[in-house]
Design a protein around this motif. Structure first.
Motif, short mmCIF file in Angstrom:
data_model
loop_
_atom_site.label_atom_id
_atom_site.label_comp_id
_atom_site.label_asym_id
_atom_site.label_seq_id
_atom_site.Cartn_x
_atom_site.Cartn_y
_atom_site.Cartn_z
N THR A 30 27.72 53.67 -48.47
CA THR A 30 27.13 52.67 -49.44
C THR A 30 25.93 52.95 -48.22
O THR A 30 25.97 52.76 -47.04
N ALA A 31 24.90 52.50 -49.22
CA ALA A 31 23.59 52.90 -48.42
C ALA A 31 22.84 50.99 -48.57
O ALA A 31 23.82 49.96 -49.25
N SER A 42 10.83 56.09 -52.85
CA SER A 42 11.74 55.07 -53.08
C SER A 42 12.62 55.93 -54.60
O SER A 42 12.87 56.73 -54.73
N ASP A 43 13.78 55.43 -54.73
CA ASP A 43 14.97 55.56 -55.12
C ASP A 43 14.63 55.85 -56.21
O ASP A 43 15.45 56.28 -57.10
N GLU A 44 13.62 55.04 -57.47
CA GLU A 44 13.04 54.93 -58.78
C GLU A 44 12.62 55.44 -59.05
O GLU A 44 12.24 55.88 -59.92
N ASP A 45 12.44 56.46 -57.98
CA ASP A 45 10.75 57.84 -58.06
C ASP A 45 12.21 58.91 -59.14
O ASP A 45 13.86 58.70 -58.67
N ALA A 46 10.92 59.38 -60.12
CA ALA A 46 12.41 60.45 -61.14
C ALA A 46 11.95 61.39 -60.20
O ALA A 46 13.13 62.69 -60.64
N SER A 47 11.46 61.80 -59.30
CA SER A 47 11.61 62.52 -58.30
C SER A 47 10.90 62.92 -57.33
O SER A 47 9.97 62.17 -56.95
N ILE A 48 10.96 63.59 -56.02
CA ILE A 48 10.11 63.79 -55.09
C ILE A 48 8.16 64.25 -55.23
O ILE A 48 7.66 63.81 -54.30
N GLU A 49 8.41 65.11 -56.28
CA GLU A 49 6.52 65.11 -56.51
C GLU A 49 6.15 64.56 -57.43
O GLU A 49 4.42 64.02 -56.69
N LEU A 364 24.48 59.27 -54.41
CA LEU A 364 23.12 59.77 -54.53
C LEU A 364 22.22 58.45 -55.96
O LEU A 364 20.49 59.34 -55.42
N GLY A 365 22.27 57.67 -56.16
CA GLY A 365 22.03 57.24 -57.49
C GLY A 365 21.23 57.73 -58.31
O GLY A 365 21.43 58.72 -58.67
#
Length: 434
Positions: A30-31, A42-49, A364-365
């Motif tokens: 776990t993180a 942020s884990d909430e980002d939909a993508s690295i883009e 991976l969230g």
């Protein structure tokens, strides 16, 4: 960062390359943990883009998020690798908060995008950083390092590189989880060491002979829950003989955890029992459990629990889970779930698959869907076959996001590159033959 800006600014904590090759170490779970107000990724980002540009790496907080600006593929890859090199350098920083933020930034990036070639070249550097943070860091930093080790192994897949990581970091993680003086949060990080190590932890919650009919929760209960779930997952890949031995040892003791006053422990015990029944019946179709009547009464009571002293949210969650557990134990039935990612569908039709999926999702969230689409290791685990390649016309007619189209285009490019490489190899062999 604009492409014409020079990128030779010296970084704190290491060289600009952040590279290296060789062996490395670890698996974990776990993180978590708090750090500065701004995370690099942020884990909430939909993508690295969606990541913003930056001009330096003197501190992870220099990564500001400018909004969902989607970069072109070449620019995105170049930008991302530059940022990751900076974060790798920052894992050597003198500040514990900076090191933790860097570890979490790398972990979130690897959760959201496949970067196999990039990390393969730097796996020794990354492993050394993780090892150093695990040995010398405090609670939050150690948890961030262990979480990064998990995602690193998922990226590298089941090959020798991951084995080397486990050999290097495994003993350190095992020492942490067995260290009674370590904080509970830190000891939760290593969930994949050995069955025996995990058993020594969660069995402490078993109902003792002198105890009453209720298992009281303790500060260690959260660790016992994580250890039980990890033990159950590990059992799904054990040889049949080992599974039989563990079933004989624990099948009649696990039900005592159903009386724990912690709702999460009750749920973990119920789901573990459902999975154990599935394994046992897979080995012997006519498997017989002696205390079936007593067990089903307990499960039925939990599936219809109306105790007023329990929180409504806990009761709803518990009743939902135990209705499924009861069906599994009594009727050998599992309520099939559907997981959608892009144009694909995955059906979770058994407890083993559900537990495996839940474990990867915890690590991976929000990047779980991306990895199901493009991570060959994960697709092999769930028997999804090679990544799906769609032509431009099909992608255009589908109602999917720009990011998802990017995923499929990337997968197609990777497949074409592999095909061309194989073709060149064959031509070379023919040339040598003549």
């Amino acid at each position: 960062m604009p492409k014409n800006k020079k990128r030779n600014t010296p970084h704190r904590g290491g060289s600009a390359g952040g590279g290296g090759s060789g062996a490395a170490a670890a698996t974990a779970a776990t993180a978590g943990g708090q750090h500065r107000n701004v995370q690099p990724f942020s884990d909430e980002d939909a993508s690295i883009e969606t990541m913003s540009h930056c001009s330096g790496y003197s501190d992870p907080s220099s990564f500001a998020e400018d909004g969902p600006e989607v970069l072109d593929e070449e620019g995105t890859q170049e930008d991302l690798e530059y940022k990751l090199k900076g974060l790798i350098d920052l894992t050597l920083d003198k500040s514990a908060k900076t090191r933790q933020a860097a570890l979490e930034g790398i972990k979130n990036a690897l959760s959201s995008k496949m970067l196999y070639e990039f990390i393969l070249e730097r796996r020794m550097t990354l492993t050394d950083s993780i090892e150093r943070c695990l040995k010398k860091g405090k609670s939050d930093e150690q948890r961030a390092a262990a979480a990064l080790a998990s995602v690193l192994c998922i990226q590298l897949g089941p090959g020798i590189e991951s084995e080397e990581i486990l050999k290097t970091l495994g003993p350190i993680l095992k020492k942490i989880i067995c260290d009674g003086a370590a904080s509970i949060q830190v000891r939760q990080t290593e969930l994949y060491s050995t069955l025996e190590c995990l058993e020594n932890i969660f069995t402490k919650s078993y109902l003792k002979e002198k105890d009453t009919t209720v298992v009281c929760s303790t500060p260690n209960t959260v660790l016992h829950i994580s250890s039980l779930l990890a033990w159950t997952l590990l059992l799904t890949i054990c040889p049949i003989n080992e599974v039989k031995k563990k079933l004989e040892m624990h099948f009649h003791k696990l039900p005592s955890l159903l009386s724990c006053d912690d709702v999460n422990m009750r749920i973990a015990a119920g789901e573990s029992l459902a999975l154990l029944f599935e394994l046992a019946r897979g080995i012997e179709s006519d498997f017989f459990y002696e205390d079936m009547e007593s067990l089903t009464q307990m499960l039925r009571a939990l599936a219809t629990d109306g105790n007023k002293h329990r929180a409504k949210v806990d009761k709803r969650k518990q009743r939902s889970v135990f209705r499924d557990v009861l069906r599994a134990v009594e009727e050998r039935d599992f309520p099939t779930e559907t997981v959608k990612f892009g144009p694909e569908r995955m059906y979770i039709d058994c407890w083993v698959k559900k537990h495996t999926y839940d474990t990867f999702k915890e690590v991976l969230g929000s990047g779980m869907q991306y990895h199901l689409q493009s991570n060959e290791f994960l697709r092999n685990v769930f028997e999804l076959g090679p990544p799906v390649m769609l032509d431009a016309a099909t992608l255009k007619t589908m109602k999917i996001s720009r990011f998802e189209r990017h995923l499929y285009n990337s997968a197609a490019f990777k497949a074409r590159t592999k095909a061309r490489s194989k073709c060149r190899d064959k031509r070379a062999d023919v040339g040598e033959f003549f």
